[in-house]
Enzyme design. Sequence first.
Site, mmCIF file in Angstrom:
data_model
loop_
_atom_site.group_PDB
_atom_site.id
_atom_site.type_symbol
_atom_site.label_atom_id
_atom_site.label_comp_id
_atom_site.label_asym_id
_atom_site.label_seq_id
_atom_site.Cartn_x
_atom_site.Cartn_y
_atom_site.Cartn_z
ATOM 1 N N GLY A 99 0.896 -1.094 -0.097
ATOM 2 C CA GLY A 99 -0.060 -0.109 0.170
ATOM 3 C C GLY A 99 0.810 1.213 -0.041
ATOM 4 O O GLY A 99 2.058 1.111 -0.280
ATOM 5 N N GLY B 128 2.393 4.777 1.815
ATOM 6 C CA GLY B 128 2.542 5.249 3.060
ATOM 7 C C GLY B 128 3.935 4.833 3.710
ATOM 8 O O GLY B 128 4.729 4.351 3.259
ATOM 9 N N GLU C 196 -1.967 -3.235 -6.626
ATOM 10 C CA GLU C 196 -2.886 -2.265 -7.037
ATOM 11 C C GLU C 196 -1.907 -0.943 -7.467
ATOM 12 O O GLU C 196 -1.962 -0.660 -8.683
ATOM 13 C CB GLU C 196 -3.719 -2.038 -6.135
ATOM 14 C CG GLU C 196 -4.619 -0.706 -6.203
ATOM 15 C CD GLU C 196 -5.323 -0.188 -4.827
ATOM 16 O OE1 GLU C 196 -5.433 0.886 -4.400
ATOM 17 O OE2 GLU C 196 -5.813 -1.057 -4.184
ATOM 18 N N GLY D 40 -8.218 -1.000 -2.599
ATOM 19 C CA GLY D 40 -7.943 -2.253 -2.762
ATOM 20 C C GLY D 40 -7.508 -3.260 -1.638
ATOM 21 O O GLY D 40 -7.159 -4.386 -1.629
#
Length: 444
Positions: free
Chosen positions: A218, A220, A243, A341
């Site tokens: 992801g 971050g 994703e 996602g």
Amino acid sequence: MDFLTEYRRKLVSPEEAVKVVKSGDKVAYGHFAMAPTFLDPYLAQRKDELKAVKVYAVVYPGLAQVAVCDPTREHFIYNSWHFSGGDRMLHDKNLCNFVPMIYHEGPAVIERYCDADVFMGKVTPMDSHGYFNFSVANSDTYAYIKKSKKVIVEVCDKAPYCLGGNLEAIHISEVDMIVETDSKPLIQVPEVPPNDVDKAVAGHIMNLIEDGSVIQLGIGGMPSAVGSMIAHSDLKDLGAHTEILVDSYVDMYEAGVLTGKRKAFDQGRMAYTFALGTQKLYDFLHMNRTAASYSVDYTNSPSIASQHDKLISINNAIEIDLFGQVCSESSGTRQITGTGGQFDFIFSSFKSRGGKGIICLSSLKEGKGEKKSRIVPTLTPGGIVTVPRAVTNYVVTEYGAVDIKGKSTWERAELLISIAEPDLREDLIKEAEKMKIWVKTNKL
């Protein structure tokens, strides 16, 4: 066929392009870095001529002018499928509404529910075969184009040509109008530098990754820290099926750690549906067959992603309660991002042989003064459940990693409290007792 002649015939000024929008129309914007940041201000200038135009965006970079120009929302009603920082600011002023969606379902949701009168979005310059590439934002762009009555593309010569994959381009025969932009570079999103807590969390996650794992990161500080540690590790033959593609994947590839050799399919290629990062990432992607741009119903589909062995999904959360419910998109009723996602990949990872779905978060909320735990008895009122408790797998803080899948409510509470801020564990135990999810034999 003479594509250049057709190109010149469809080339219009931005003022002429936005005139196709009528009162009551639904307008779909391109996604992420390929949002129509050139045309948006021109459409906003038509405010006084229009009523009730509904605009739909995805992580618009900056502030959409159609929202800023109309604080009454009489002329434009701005909506977002996934919030950017700008969308969040507009939401706080009641100038943006969120559209809930599980990302892999995006094309199907658009097909069934989302007719659009106009699509406008950035693309690369046309190639010799008459195609405009969607560059770093495949997503569900083509699904929206198929449902749109008019298609306007704004050509950006700074956008990398990203090879597919599938559905990564549109042919000039499907385009109604072409606008050439001011050629500003795509928005750059540097990875957030990890702090000490991020690095500690990443250290625990590294213990869960094996040679041959297929990585989904992801966005971050924590996922970035994991990517950096992977790049400097001795792990071998990792793959990418994700994703979002971020700079960390370039680092892993250049370090020789990410080869994709052991993937079940797309071997040797990084499969992704959109990319956000710095110029380093965009330069890497340009005409590079190492990466493959796919529509989101391919990358995020549980039936596809889970075919990879050892699929490792690493995503941030805002808070998690003692039942294992994960909130990653809102702070109470305040929308922060979107489902995106995260559900797709946590679910897919468990279906993958040897896979692990990992939710990571710091033990404490940011802020000064009183310590506030991110592991809470129950979610903040109004908080959105992004990952249901039955789907949650691994949870990691700076104090360790626990696997709560298949555990009873009291076992979950015990495990989650064991990785909470030590000074707040007794308070969490008391709350667990009140909720009847604690037994006296529990030991931390």
